[in-house]
Design a protein around this motif. Structure first.
Motif, short mmCIF file in Angstrom:
data_model
loop_
_atom_site.label_atom_id
_atom_site.label_comp_id
_atom_site.label_asym_id
_atom_site.label_seq_id
_atom_site.Cartn_x
_atom_site.Cartn_y
_atom_site.Cartn_z
N LEU A 119 0.82 -1.22 0.00
CA LEU A 119 0.00 0.00 0.00
C LEU A 119 0.85 1.27 0.00
CD1 LEU A 119 -2.60 -0.94 2.76
CD2 LEU A 119 -3.06 -0.72 0.34
N THR A 120 2.12 1.12 0.42
CA THR A 120 2.98 2.28 0.67
C THR A 120 2.99 3.29 -0.47
OG1 THR A 120 4.33 0.94 2.09
CG2 THR A 120 5.35 2.95 1.29
N ASN A 121 3.26 2.82 -1.71
CA ASN A 121 3.39 3.76 -2.83
C ASN A 121 2.12 4.56 -3.07
OD1 ASN A 121 6.05 3.07 -3.36
ND2 ASN A 121 5.46 1.39 -4.70
N LYS A 122 0.95 3.87 -2.97
CA LYS A 122 -0.34 4.53 -3.19
C LYS A 122 -0.54 5.65 -2.17
CE LYS A 122 -3.48 1.14 -5.14
NZ LYS A 122 -4.59 0.25 -4.85
N ILE A 123 -0.26 5.34 -0.91
CA ILE A 123 -0.51 6.31 0.18
C ILE A 123 0.46 7.49 0.06
CG2 ILE A 123 -0.64 6.61 2.71
CD1 ILE A 123 -2.81 4.74 1.61
N VAL A 124 1.75 7.17 -0.20
CA VAL A 124 2.75 8.25 -0.31
C VAL A 124 2.38 9.17 -1.47
CG1 VAL A 124 5.19 8.77 -0.73
CG2 VAL A 124 4.57 6.92 0.80
N ALA A 125 1.92 8.59 -2.59
CA ALA A 125 1.51 9.40 -3.74
C ALA A 125 0.37 10.34 -3.36
CB ALA A 125 1.08 8.49 -4.89
N LYS A 126 -0.58 9.83 -2.56
CA LYS A 126 -1.71 10.67 -2.13
C LYS A 126 -1.22 11.77 -1.19
CE LYS A 126 -5.65 7.67 -2.80
NZ LYS A 126 -6.73 6.91 -2.22
N GLU A 127 -0.27 11.42 -0.32
CA GLU A 127 0.30 12.42 0.61
C GLU A 127 0.95 13.55 -0.20
OE1 GLU A 127 3.04 10.35 3.13
OE2 GLU A 127 1.64 10.24 4.79
N ILE A 128 1.73 13.15 -1.23
CA ILE A 128 2.48 14.11 -2.04
C ILE A 128 1.54 15.06 -2.79
CG2 ILE A 128 3.93 14.27 -4.14
CD1 ILE A 128 5.51 11.89 -3.04
N THR A 129 0.48 14.48 -3.35
CA THR A 129 -0.43 15.31 -4.17
C THR A 129 -1.52 15.97 -3.32
OG1 THR A 129 -1.60 13.29 -4.69
CG2 THR A 129 -0.10 14.10 -6.36
N GLY A 130 -1.45 15.75 -2.02
CA GLY A 130 -2.41 16.39 -1.11
C GLY A 130 -3.82 15.86 -1.23
N LYS A 131 -3.94 14.63 -1.74
CA LYS A 131 -5.29 14.04 -1.87
C LYS A 131 -5.76 13.54 -0.50
CE LYS A 131 -5.22 12.46 -6.63
NZ LYS A 131 -4.93 11.33 -7.48
N TYR A 132 -7.08 13.46 -0.33
CA TYR A 132 -7.65 13.01 0.94
C TYR A 132 -7.35 11.53 1.17
CZ TYR A 132 -11.19 11.39 4.24
OH TYR A 132 -11.82 10.79 5.29
#
Lengths: 432, 274
Positions: free
Chosen positions: B209-222
């Motif tokens: 799951l790590t990559n998906k969550i980090v990508a969301k963190e980076i793009t400021g997605k909820y």
């Protein structure tokens, strides 16, 4: 033959394309110092996604980054897929992803074996109690004690698990016709130990930052910088510089030369020399690049170095020599999509290590407990009473298969255990 | 069929019944228990029983079988002998009746030490049983009653004519213990389905799951606190303060069995781990 043909086609295409590279390749514009790097372009996409710019701008930026990738030694940019939450790049699984997949598969094998062992173990216990005791109270009480032991084994796992189930496996030696169940349990225990041992090895491999770095470099030819932090200083320096070169940063040649002055192992020297060769090739010094690639190959014949030799000989219009190297790259078809020399990194001189340790302690416990159980059951309880139906346990699903020596029934029951676990895991991992 | 006698040990009733079905007019079937034995001789679908050279009545056969089954640590063996002469004199019993008796004797051990016989259908009850009904009796007394055997009780209970109730404490406790054991066995089965190497499986799921969550963190997605992914215990994985948390076996967050993975905090736009 197909591969050779493919290599020759690639060579012909490259002959015509190479001159264009010197004009168009972004890799070739290193000296200009104003080239956008892949990292910067990714940063732009991130910022635009954050600020919610129109979709068409993002699409244009994606096109731009893919163009940059085409002219760089990078094979895949998985960041694009994760940032856009879409499958834009078709990325093959890395060795780490394959290990994760194996862990999921082994988990089904282990839990399926555990369930089958728990069921057959309980049946052996009920049968043994029915054989040994005439009094319903005595036999039910002994079954209760055994069931508590099974529960204890499942809660505490490890050595108690293997000891208790090996004892239960031997119990079926009480009757000749039950012996196949004993062997089935023994096989399941060995499968269990092998599964657990492999899972632990794969997980150790997955947890190693070095392995993660190597796996990432092998697939994509670049890696996040934080992965290099645990490397020794010289390795870190080489990895960082190679990474930057792959991401299209201009690396001054003297930085590489400074590393070469250090006392480093030949395989590291090969990386540095190859990367200098890439720099020269990009700056139209193909003949000089050739001697660097040749020297690098002598130090460490990595596939990327061989590909660079193929590309250089092609550019120098020496197809026979180019073909010689193309033939050695049969397992690296994806290299031929690149029309620029490939910078090397740690992934080219190291492999993902998985050390499997044989659990001698567990195997010894299993064999000892199994033998103790077999000897005790067949010697001490040689004379036993004619079994009587146990009114409650005979209703336990599957017990009749054991009681009536229905071997296919027990095999189906064991198979159902694996199927049950498979379905349960499928539900758990559905959203991964 | 055989020129030599065939010997073996009887370990369960199914085997016993199979052997009985196999019994034809051309063989004698001898059942041995220590120094005692019963000989089954088949003659035109009927069976003549003898023991130690004397004819055996149906009741004697049932009594003998009862004592063999209830005695512990007895080794019951059989011998199949080719018939050389006619069957000896004795009571003729239908083969189906013999099978019925053996089927009923499976339930002998279910008869408690102390029991209470309740009559459900008075018409088909022998007088002896009527006299023993509705009172507390010991199994040993019934064994010694000359007119009936315990197998008769099993036969009558199977037909639904009588009901045998438990009176003694240990007999009453026995089914409770059995139910408890069955519950533990079922719980064990459920436990076995859960991951054996739960920590490894959960961390591997979190790794995926790590990559998906980090990508969301980076793009400021909820990023919802309760993620749409589950661990091996059907718990939703929790995202909290840059960490992925699995509540573990107890399904409660903040307990020692929680499994936590700290997500990487990349300082550059390059963040994907393989």
């Amino acid at each position: 033959m197909k591969r050779v043909k493919f290599a020759l086609i690639a060579a012909v295409i490259t002959i015509f394309i190479t001159p264009l590279l010197f004009i168009e390749s972004s890799y070739g514009k290193i000296e200009t110092n104003n080239q956008t790097t892949i990292e910067e372009q990714l940063g732009k996409i991130e910022q635009d996604l954050k600020s919610g710019v129109p979709n068409n701008k993002i699409v244009a930026e994606i096109k731009q980054i893919r163009k940059l990738k085409k002219n760089s030694p990078i094979f895949y940019i998985p960041e694009i897929n994760y940032l856009l939450d879409k499958k834009i790049e078709n990325i093959p699984p890395s060795s780490m992803e394959k290990l994760r997949e194996r862990i999921f598969q082994l988990d089904i094998l282990i839990s399926g074996a555990t369930l089958a062992l728990a069921l057959i173990g309980s049946f052996s216990l009920i049968y043994l109690a029915d054989k040994l005791f005439s009094s319903e109270f005595k036999r039910n009480f002994s079954i209760l004690l055994g069931a508590i032991l099974i529960l204890f084994a499942l809660c505490f796992k490890g050595y108690p698990f293997y000891a208790i189930f090996s004892l239960l496996a031997g119990v079926s030696f009480i009757s000749k016709k039950k012996i196949p169940f004993s062997f089935l349990m023994f096989v399941l225990i060995i499968l269990h130990i092998a599964g657990v041992s492999l899972t632990e090895s794969y997980f150790r491999s997955l947890s190693s930052e070095k392995n993660i770095t190597i796996s990432k470099l092998q697939r994509d030819n670049y890696a996040p910088y934080f992965l290099f932090s645990s490397l020794p200083p010289t390795e870190r320096e080489i990895a960082n510089l190679s990474n930057k070169q792959a991401l299209l940063y201009p690396i001054p040649i003297n930085e590489w030369e400074n590393i070469l002055k250090k006392n480093i192992p030949p395989e590291f020297k090969a990386i540095v020399i190859n990367n200098i060769g890439c720099y020269l090739f990009a700056n139209n010094k193909v003949k000089e690049a050739l001697s660097f690639f040749e020297n690098a190959e002598k130090l460490y014949p990595a596939p990327k170095i061989k590909y660079n030799l193929f590309l250089t000989y092609t550019s120098l219009l020496q197809p026979k020599k180019a073909e010689y190297y193309a033939e050695q790259l049969k397992e690296y078809n994806h290299f031929f999509d690149k029309q620029v020399p490939l910078s090397a990194n740690l992934g080219d001189i190291r492999t993902v290590k998985t050390s499997i340790s044989i659990p001698y302690g567990k195997i010894a416990i299993v064999v000892i407990c199994f033998l103790i159980s077999v000897i005790s059951v067949s010697k001490l309880f040689k004379k036993h009473s004619l079994i009587s139906i146990n009114p409650i346990f005979s209703r336990l699903p599957g017990y009749n298969f054991y009681y009536k020596n229905n071997y296919p029934g027990i095999i189906i029951l064991s198979f159902s255990s694996f199927l049950t676990v498979y379905i349960v895991r499928l539900l758990c991992l559905a959203n991964l | 069929m055989f020129s030599e006698p065939v010997k073996g040990t009887i370990t369960d009733f199914e085997q016993f019944l199979n052997l009985l079905n196999f019994l034809g007019d051309d063989v004698l079937f001898k059942l041995n228990c220590d120094n005692d034995h019963i000989v089954f001789c088949s003659n035109e679908g009927k069976v003549i029983l003898t023991s130690n050279g004397n004819p055996l009545t149906e009741l004697e056969f049932k009594k003998k079988l009862t004592s063999w089954i209830l005695s512990e640590n007895k080794n019951i063996t059989f011998t199949i002998i080719p018939v050389l002469e006619n069957c000896p004199e004795g009571t003729h019993i239908e083969k189906s009746r013999v099978t019925e008796i053996i089927e009923a004797s499976k339930f002998l051990r279910a008869i408690p030490e102390k029991l209470h016989i309740r009559i459900l259908d008075e018409k088909n009850i022998p007088d002896t049983i009527k006299n023993l009904a509705n009172q507390k009796i010991s199994r040993n007394i019934l064994i010694n009653v000359s007119q009936i055997s315990l197998i008769d009780l099993c036969l009558l209970e199977n037909k639904g004519v009588i009901e045998i109730k438990k009176v003694g404490l240990s007999d009453k406790l026995a089914p409770v213990i059995a139910v408890l054991s069955a519950i533990i066995v079922i719980i064990s089965g459920i436990l076995a389905i859960f991951p054996f190497k739960d920590k490894i499986l959960t961390l591997t799921i979190m790794d995926s799951l790590t990559n998906k969550i980090v990508a969301k963190e980076i793009t400021g997605k909820y990023i919802p606190e309760k993620l749409n992914a589950m661990d091996g215990y059907f718990n939703h994985i929790i995202y909290k303060q840059g960490k992925l948390i699995s509540p573990g076996k107890d399904r409660k967050i903040g307990t020692p069995d929680d499994i936590t993975l700290k997500l990487p905090k990349p300082k550059s736009s390059i963040f994907v781990i393989p």
